[in-house]
Scaffold this motif. Sequence first.
Motif, PDB file in Angstrom:
ATOM      1  N   ARG A  67       1.138   0.680 -10.243  1.00 29.77           N
ATOM      2  CA  ARG A  67       0.982  -0.788 -10.269  1.00 29.77           C
ATOM      3  C   ARG A  67       0.963  -1.309 -11.708  1.00 29.77           C
ATOM      4  NH1 ARG A  67      -3.999  -0.585  -8.746  1.00 29.77           N
ATOM      5  NH2 ARG A  67      -4.899  -1.083 -10.755  1.00 29.77           N
ATOM      6  N   PRO A  88      -0.246   4.661  -3.378  1.00 30.34           N
ATOM      7  CA  PRO A  88      -1.688   4.818  -3.577  1.00 30.34           C
ATOM      8  C   PRO A  88      -2.044   5.733  -4.746  1.00 30.34           C
ATOM      9  CG  PRO A  88      -0.934   6.112  -1.711  1.00 30.34           C
ATOM     10  CD  PRO A  88       0.230   5.255  -2.132  1.00 30.34           C
ATOM     11  N   ALA A  89      -3.205   5.459  -5.355  1.00 33.50           N
ATOM     12  CA  ALA A  89      -3.748   6.274  -6.457  1.00 33.50           C
ATOM     13  C   ALA A  89      -2.683   6.429  -7.556  1.00 33.50           C
ATOM     14  CB  ALA A  89      -4.266   7.605  -5.942  1.00 33.50           C
ATOM     15  N   HIS A 106      -1.794   4.628 -12.393  1.00 34.64           N
ATOM     16  CA  HIS A 106      -1.423   3.888 -11.185  1.00 34.64           C
ATOM     17  C   HIS A 106      -0.128   3.142 -11.474  1.00 34.64           C
ATOM     18  CE1 HIS A 106      -1.414   1.581  -7.574  1.00 34.64           C
ATOM     19  NE2 HIS A 106      -2.543   2.120  -7.172  1.00 34.64           N
ATOM     20  N   HIS A 165       4.201  13.664   2.598  1.00 34.76           N
ATOM     21  CA  HIS A 165       4.195  13.447   1.172  1.00 34.76           C
ATOM     22  C   HIS A 165       4.845  12.091   0.873  1.00 34.76           C
ATOM     23  CE1 HIS A 165       5.309  15.129  -3.091  1.00 34.76           C
ATOM     24  NE2 HIS A 165       5.155  13.837  -3.092  1.00 34.76           N
ATOM     25  N   HIS A 201       4.978   6.591  -1.291  1.00 33.93           N
ATOM     26  CA  HIS A 201       4.131   7.234  -0.271  1.00 33.93           C
ATOM     27  C   HIS A 201       3.742   6.237   0.815  1.00 33.93           C
ATOM     28  CE1 HIS A 201       2.482  10.853  -2.767  1.00 33.93           C
ATOM     29  NE2 HIS A 201       3.640  10.482  -3.247  1.00 33.93           N
ATOM     30  N   ALA A 202       4.688   5.471   1.339  1.00 34.80           N
ATOM     31  CA  ALA A 202       4.334   4.402   2.279  1.00 34.80           C
ATOM     32  C   ALA A 202       3.756   4.934   3.586  1.00 34.80           C
ATOM     33  CB  ALA A 202       5.572   3.571   2.563  1.00 34.80           C
ATOM     34  N   LEU A 256       0.816  -1.215   0.000  1.00 30.58           N
ATOM     35  CA  LEU A 256       0.000   0.000   0.000  1.00 30.58           C
ATOM     36  C   LEU A 256       0.850   1.266   0.000  1.00 30.58           C
ATOM     37  CD1 LEU A 256      -2.724  -1.099   2.591  1.00 30.58           C
ATOM     38  CD2 LEU A 256      -2.736  -1.417   0.124  1.00 30.58           C
TER      39      LEU A 256
END
Lengths: 225, 225, 225, 225
Positions: D72, D41-42, D70, D188, D120-121, D38
């Motif tokens: 991913r 994100p986005a 994304h 951030h 952005h962990a 995660l």
Amino acid sequence: MKTVWKYKRDATFFPLSAWERVNLSKLCALARRLDARLAIPATSSNFSMRTRTDIDVDLGAFLITRSGLHKRLITPGHFLRVDVAGSPLHPLAPKPSDETLLHAMIYAKFPSAKAVVHCHAPELEKCRAPVFVLEGHELLKALGLRTHQESFPLAVFPNNQDMGALVKLIEPRLGEAALKVGFVLEKHGLYCIGADIDQAAMRLEALLHLLAAQGASWVAPKNKK
Amino acid sequence: MKTVWKYKRDATFFPLSAWERVNLSKLCALARRLDARLAIPATSSNFSMRTRTDIDVDLGAFLITRSGLHKRLITPGHFLRVDVAGSPLHPLAPKPSDETLLHAMIYAKFPSAKAVVHCHAPELEKCRAPVFVLEGHELLKALGLRTHQESFPLAVFPNNQDMGALVKLIEPRLGEAALKVGFVLEKHGLYCIGADIDQAAMRLEALLHLLAAQGASWVAPKNKK
Amino acid sequence: MKTVWKYKRDATFFPLSAWERVNLSKLCALARRLDARLAIPATSSNFSMRTRTDIDVDLGAFLITRSGLHKRLITPGHFLRVDVAGSPLHPLAPKPSDETLLHAMIYAKFPSAKAVVHCHAPELEKCRAPVFVLEGHELLKALGLRTHQESFPLAVFPNNQDMGALVKLIEPRLGEAALKVGFVLEKHGLYCIGADIDQAAMRLEALLHLLAAQGASWVAPKNKK
Amino acid sequence: MKTVWKYKRDATFFPLSAWERVNLSKLCALARRLDARLAIPATSSNFSMRTRTDIDVDLGAFLITRSGLHKRLITPGHFLRVDVAGSPLHPLAPKPSDETLLHAMIYAKFPSAKAVVHCHAPELEKCRAPVFVLEGHELLKALGLRTHQESFPLAVFPNNQDMGALVKLIEPRLGEAALKVGFVLEKHGLYCIGADIDQAAMRLEALLHLLAAQGASWVAPKNKK
């Protein structure tokens, strides 16, 4: 699912029917999903389902995982066919799970129970005997409540290595509505009961979610007698 | 994606267009990603998208998940085509999700809304009515803010089993800018709205991240009226 | 498992036996499972197993992961055959893991130890020297206790970059029953020992679960001398 | 890795060399691993690597992810070739990531920097400007420290939408040893720098682990000027 057909016999050397193979595969898939959320550590946890051939029904038989294996690895061939008292139907079978007596108690008491699943999820650690009251959450409807405004008293029993003693403690309370869904053994694990494997799995998932929700962010309700 | 072509019809027996199959597959993939983070427990959560054939547009029709199935398992064949009021377009169709009325409300009110996704992620448990203010974080830009210094008032409505009452509560506030992104039902779940499935999914992921960030390590902002 | 046969030699250029290939593959699979729970960050963690050919037994040899590689990526070809003192059996071999001396100490002291696994799981961060007492939990049985009412004193040693000094600190205490299961290096990681890879992996999983359980929700037991 | 050969060109229409395809595939695999925890994100996060053809070296060129997708889903075909100032080498190319200027600053200042990764962990949320001191942990060695007894001052800069202002703030401090590993933008994300992709990824993983360790269970060290 694709490997389900290669398991011809259970761990007590009985042939597996097509229906049994498909349903045992569901239990195996559930075990792997639970492993991914760290809910079946080491060789803990056990899974069972009632069979439905005539001879099995006469015996009160059910299929249950063998002992001493990580449940991430189970296949339909790792289940034992045991009688109503939890004894394997073949003398050379491996040892069934330690908690087989609890499964037997549930099947004997609830004719409608067709599957029992037991796991050791981290979400359970906050449960203390005698009860953990779940309340106020939409997901309570997955446990059979009509609205999120009803509460669900999740029974929590003290852990005990003597299965006979545990059965004596739990059996008298199986008449309570919430016990038909499942119960917790303190600092041990969760038992969920279903009219089929999907229902038992769904109840387990809902209970874990409710426990996580109530612990992470709500004021934990006081345990009531 | 590779299995998308085998679904010829939706759960209301209408043929699925190529465009519908591709986009429904995106919703199915989203459901599986949300399952991996424990955000669609038991049979909860629902997903919908607006269709775009002429007849569907006239009816205000959209495709929405059926009720009573773990959303981890949905395929394009598990979606129902329903009209503007949320009624399935075939009398023999299975039951649509309980919250179909909320989806219908959103599509009726927002002509630009093309997808609505609803989940029960654990990150949502800290949200309390009437609002949870997200602020100070770079990821706010994924919600349409220009800088991390603006704040996003995430609307939180009290849960209710009566969908009509919920619609009456939410509908008058749909004019607010933040509502166009999504809203929360307290102790229930999150609704996100998008101009396409990717945008709805991105907004959902950003909101969950912001909620986790603000809860885990920041001083939670006070809820303001 | 399916790729196990393509590795003909270890990283010290010795041929791998079928038994070694199968068992090294188990260590590789364990590493990938541990990576999924973020327990082997960067190039940390190491894994070893005793070999069983006559010549290896005479040398006290064992196979251990090479240094400087993310353990998510290891294959049977990334293991070095080292002697009883931890020196590779080939002068051109890559560098073995920094903590090879600790593995050597364990194999020298415990003839029954056949596998040693070491990881850096987040669950370990709460352990402080000299001991973290685990108690009251059903899963203690996976560590060899008879009931959940016994307690397990998990030894915690202060971290040290000098492996010789660590060996001197730990070796005198290896006679204690709990040390035969494993021990922790403070703010570093966990060592688990097993009569085979499955037992070492099971003990590691059980210890991590017990640590998570006790930290997340119990009153942490006071560290006792 | 197996799909790496099908990407013939980058998003600026330049042919991809075999070396570039292999290394971009590593960045894509890293993005997917970070998505599983995660951390991207986005449409947030971005990844870049320096190229090494003569013409690219003359231009100070590097390859960086495009904006608005994304991460991913990225493939080698989603990277843009940009010059030393961060401008795409083709006028019809898609928009590069917003933070391209920060990547350009790093490559311009550090001739040895070959890869920059930004995520952005959730582990980063506790970082506050001006510095988060990591100390006492074995994994500090993965950041280049010789022992766990040295400390690592992770620089934390206030977030800013103006990349030019950020560059002015960060650039004067790039001479500090810790900055050569990476730095944080408050609320951030994290930037990590490496002599190759593996090193940048390893540093990122080590920093996230150290932040989680220190936050979850230690007394957080006071931020020092």
